[in-house]
Design an enzyme around this catalytic site. Sequence first.
Site, PDB file in Angstrom:
ATOM      1  N   GLU A 134       0.804  -0.980  -0.002  1.00 48.68           N
ATOM      2  CA  GLU A 134      -0.062   0.501  -0.115  1.00 48.68           C
ATOM      3  C   GLU A 134       1.055   1.476   0.066  1.00 48.68           C
ATOM      4  O   GLU A 134       0.681   1.797   0.935  1.00 48.68           O
ATOM      5  CB  GLU A 134      -1.319  -0.158   0.967  1.00 48.68           C
TER       6      GLU A 134
HETATM    7  C1  ACM Z   1      -2.167  -5.437   4.284  1.00 40.46           C
HETATM    8  O1  ACM Z   1      -3.244  -6.083   4.515  1.00 40.46           O
HETATM    9  N1  ACM Z   1      -1.986  -3.965   3.945  1.00 40.46           N
HETATM   10  C2  ACM Z   1      -1.031  -6.228   4.035  1.00 40.46           C
END
Ligand code: ACM
Length: 491
Positions: free
Chosen positions: A302
């Site tokens: 992310e």
């Molecule tokens: C995640 O759930 N951001 C790895």
Amino acid sequence: MPDAIAVIPQPADVERTGDEPFVLTEATTVVVDGRPDLIGIAVLAADLLGRVGGRAVEVRYAENSLSSASGVVRLRLVDSLPPGDEAYRVTSRSGRIDLEARTPAGLVRAIVTLRQLIESGPGGVMQVPAVRIQDAPRYQWRGLSVDVARHFVPVRDLKVVIGLMAHYKLNVLHLHLTDDQGWRLHVRSRPLLTRLSSSTSVGGDPGGFYTAEDYADLVAYGAVRGVRIVPEIDVPGHVNAATHAYGELNPTGEPTDEYTGIEVGFSRLHATLPATGPFLADVFSDVAAMTPGEYVHIGGDEVLTMEADEYATLVAAASAAVRAAGKKVVGWQEIAHTPLEPGTVVQYWDTRVDPAPFVAAAQAGALLLMSPGSKAYLDMTYDASTELGLEWAGHIELRDAYDWEPSTLVEGVPAESVIGVEAAVWTETLRDLPALTQMLLPRLAAIAEVAWSAPEQRDWDDFRARVARQAPFWDRLGLSWYASPQVDWTR
Ligand code: ACM
């Protein structure tokens, strides 16, 4: 008619032999060869049996005890088992139980199997039915990832989690140690990380961190239970705790503000800043040095405010630091967008995006760890009425966590690339141990069976019946758990 044998995860081979049961008495004794690597395990066996059986169990060394003595639980290393470190055999009958394995780790699997076999018999005696179980795991990596960054999880609570993991034969505790909201592990070369960025948590709750001694204690507590620790330092995003502690990691040179919200994707490192490379090298080298296991997790998820080239540069720098410290690299699915060394472990999680890069990484030699958000993220709500948890990946009832196949979940993945299965629990909404175990139980048992048992051994109706009999165990430990309406619970 005796009850069915109800071990979780389902063993490869279980046979009731028809002999009389073994009855736990004051004379029950654990007997083991006096080898240093077996003594800790014998003590663990005596402790676990003693607690379930309601009376202290003694440990004796083999040379001091008659092998024909009655009431003996004999622990022994043998070669006559299927290959693999964790293969084991349990043979129980009146007066004698043999626990055999190729390695100490295998003996731990035998001990927890025996613990699950203890039942109350006629007149309230505690007994073990006469069985022969021979077993070995399907996958070598059977994990649970715990987010100790959004809310800190103290050592004593993590030990409860490790105990549960061992009970279900999980062997990897992945600690998500750093995120925007807090830095949870003391790092020798960068002391400001915990000095300035450990006191915060989501929503203004108190924080905390593990000292080097705490971490060593967790490593040791896990080791004797066959659970190794994989530390995650999440880069190059999810780094606000780092950029809050060290302003030199920011283009302005100034620290960022602390963050206690639950948005993701805004924080980042910068490949062009002179402080970034040394920061990655030092932090990963220190964390690797504290970790006896062979893997270190670099995060990589992310990062929403960075171009692909810079992301690849930073993933490569983090990976190089891990390898320079003699460890292997694990990263979340997104690192599949960058060039990877063969043998890198890529952890699948985001079921919402195109898995093509992940499949391509496997075809190029990466190993795949399966943590699909829609099955294995145990912070997802059970249903619309669940008070805790998130639901971006959907509701996960017990059957959803159980009924899936890791090798075919993502089309095109070579089955032999799958190194294992890992559950994850993220703690944005989970503030204490009852909240944590409410989300883990009963689903952790389901994931454990997906990871350990062969596909042909897995059956939802059979699992439903077996998991029902776990409730008294959780109650006895005083743990909070979710009474899924999919199960007829034994209470
Ligand atoms: C995640 O759930 N951001 C790895």
